[in-house]
Design an enzyme around this catalytic site. Sequence first.
Site, PDB file in Angstrom:
ATOM      1  N   GLU A 117     -19.573  -5.494   9.814  1.00 26.26           N
ATOM      2  CA  GLU A 117     -20.549  -4.734  10.610  1.00 26.26           C
ATOM      3  C   GLU A 117     -21.597  -5.647  11.252  1.00 26.26           C
ATOM      4  O   GLU A 117     -22.000  -5.434  12.398  1.00 26.26           O
ATOM      5  CB  GLU A 117     -21.233  -3.676   9.736  1.00 26.26           C
ATOM      6  CG  GLU A 117     -20.347  -2.490   9.371  1.00 26.26           C
ATOM      7  CD  GLU A 117     -19.363  -2.760   8.242  1.00 26.26           C
ATOM      8  OE1 GLU A 117     -19.469  -3.827   7.590  1.00 26.26           O
ATOM      9  OE2 GLU A 117     -18.475  -1.915   8.006  1.00 26.26           O
ATOM     10  N   ARG A 169     -25.571  -2.165   6.729  1.00 25.11           N
ATOM     11  CA  ARG A 169     -25.211  -3.574   6.586  1.00 25.11           C
ATOM     12  C   ARG A 169     -25.763  -4.440   7.726  1.00 25.11           C
ATOM     13  O   ARG A 169     -25.908  -5.637   7.586  1.00 25.11           O
ATOM     14  CB  ARG A 169     -23.680  -3.714   6.654  1.00 25.11           C
ATOM     15  CG  ARG A 169     -22.943  -3.354   5.413  1.00 25.11           C
ATOM     16  CD  ARG A 169     -22.915  -4.536   4.490  1.00 25.11           C
ATOM     17  NE  ARG A 169     -22.553  -4.149   3.155  1.00 25.11           N
ATOM     18  CZ  ARG A 169     -21.344  -4.284   2.634  1.00 25.11           C
ATOM     19  NH1 ARG A 169     -20.391  -4.826   3.329  1.00 25.11           N
ATOM     20  NH2 ARG A 169     -21.110  -3.901   1.395  1.00 25.11           N
ATOM     21  N   LYS A 171       0.860  -1.184   0.000  1.00 23.86           N
ATOM     22  CA  LYS A 171       0.000   0.000   0.000  1.00 23.86           C
ATOM     23  C   LYS A 171       0.902   1.241   0.000  1.00 23.86           C
ATOM     24  O   LYS A 171       1.869   1.305   0.758  1.00 23.86           O
ATOM     25  CB  LYS A 171      -0.909  -0.032   1.232  1.00 23.86           C
ATOM     26  CG  LYS A 171      -2.118   0.854   1.109  1.00 23.86           C
ATOM     27  CD  LYS A 171      -3.204   0.480   2.099  1.00 23.86           C
ATOM     28  CE  LYS A 171      -4.335   1.487   2.035  1.00 23.86           C
ATOM     29  NZ  LYS A 171      -5.500   1.081   2.809  1.00 23.86           N
TER      30      LYS A 171
END
Length: 639
Positions: free
Chosen positions: A377, A405, A288
């Site tokens: 979630e 969600r 990243k």
Amino acid sequence: MLIQPGKLLAQINTPEDLKKFGKEQLVQISEELRQFIIDDVSVYGGHFGAGLGVVELTVALHYVLNTPEDQLVWDVGHQAYGHKILTGRRGIFHTNRIYKGLSGFPKRKESEYDSFGVGHSSTSISAALGMAAASKYKGDHKRQHVAVIGDGALTGGMAFEAMNHAGVSDTNMLIILNDNCMSIDPNVGALKQYLTDITTSQTYNKVKDEVWHLLGKVSKFGFSAQDVASKIEGALKSTLLKQSNLFESLNLRYFGPVDGHDVNHLVEVLNDLKHISGPKILHCITVKGKGYPLAEKDQTKWHAPGKFDKITGVIAKKEYDSPQPPKYQDVFGHTLVELAEKDDRIVGITPAMPSGSSMNIMMKAMPDRAFDVGIAEQHAVTFSAGLATQGLKPFCNIYSSFMQRAYDQVIHDVCLQELPVVFCLDRAGFAGADGPTHHGAYDIAFFRCIPNLVVSAPMDEEELRNLMYSASIHNGPYSIRYPRGQGVMPEWRKPLREIPLGQGRLIKEGVDVAILTIGSIGNYAVEATAALDKEGLNPAHYDMRFVKPLDESMLHEVFEKFNKVITVEDGCLVGGFGSAVLEWMVDHGYSSQVKRLGIPDKVIEHGEQIQLHAECGFDPEGIMKAVRELCEVNFTKVY
Ligand SMILES: Cc1ncc(C[n+]2csc(CCOP(=O)(O)OP(=O)(O)O)c2C)c(N)n1
């Protein structure tokens, strides 16, 4: 300021243009693409590290695939800047995330190359599988369907639901696992460990390398050799790898790990995989922030750093002469620790947003009492419910839009059982530049219909602290919503005080109109009433604090005193706070004239919060206009 592309990138407006270049030029094209992203994001802001990490992958995919005919699906979509730049949007990329400009995420309406709209994580495999199943149904066996998913997004349950289905689907789809060991914060959980293990396991990789070596010869020796190679590979894998490879066990053929920054190797591999039918997964190892050393080093900070000086790496920060109000999320983080110090039942839960929600403050101060559960979630809510059954007091912090969600879990696992879980909904209201996928527009409407659930919103930092304290001593489900960004009180560390359940407060007396607000948007009403005062109009202002239960005695007072009422909320008008007030009014036999301000029943795109508030007519000017209009109506009627 228009960002200047390098000399090869300047010639690329579509993937067709990219394909005109020889393989030997792909390294330079990748470098130029990376530089373009650095140049642009440093000036205009946006997501950064994730995009840099997939530069080579993006170039290789568009080089090999026949997009937009082939379907390329990005997960989350925050890494798709390179994709946008290569697919016709380089010239307008400086409008990325700006009001009326390009979306920061793939969006079907924006481009035919954006095969699927996204912003929330873990959807790519399901979507690509649906596309692949549709192609199969239509008898199209040539079309490629590729989902690019990060190791963070792979922690979301939906990704596993999709792989479970994909493994028996006999569809032509490729999952590319972009494994950089990072979510926004460091990735968590057993899967992360598993991915590291298969990347580093020597036995596994020795066998895999032999297989890969054979496969590497496929392109040279033609199709029948490929069959032989894949049979050998199949045999080797089934005996040696199947039990030890999670993906193989799910009937997905596993390839890799490969270096996700070796663009030429990626091109070779992707070309080979095109000829291998059935569901398969390619494990790519990437870094990243690749190519911008500071972003490689502090990957969380550089996930979305804002504008910065690309030479020095100094992130732009506004300078102020006086102390500034804190962010609501920081008030949450510090207050949670303060409460937890006094109440050992309190624990914190975040689904992969430790820094975004400031739960990292508790994770640092009390590591055994704060849980990052991954991008999960649904699990976060039911896990909190489980904790609550054992007498603990979970504060489960989920961004409003991500809470969508976990709706069933809130109802089924928490509220039906009256478990004392506290939901803190960060980023309620407009999220700003992230746009509609991230706007917290619906939570008031979808929470207020659930029995047993308290629905509250603080107008400022002190109220947030007091609501958190009140929630901690309430014996049942409790939700507190607050917005992204700064509050209004530089001096916010006030002593904690209980706010009685369902009790609003009068902010300003008045005579002409009553303005009822919920949450931080009430501060706009404060500005509006002050300005209206100078025009000779005198509205009253009530901060209701609670959508559920409503402050009934306050509402009796309002409807007895005022025949004109305005409600203001930074949530959807359909079924929201204004609807709650209207329902109450009708149920109690009042008939005042009510004007509701809030988010209308349409998709509001991205932009700065204040721009979106203005667009929807509930910025200070919008509130003033509503007051004037209501008074005007009366004026016309009387005369
Ligand atoms: C449902 C949902 N929860 C949380 C987020 C916030 N979020 C955005 S990106 C991200 C991390 C994604 O990590 P990964 O998939 O590994 O991609 P990377 O940024 O590492 O490339 C998170 C948690 C989200 N977009 N969607």
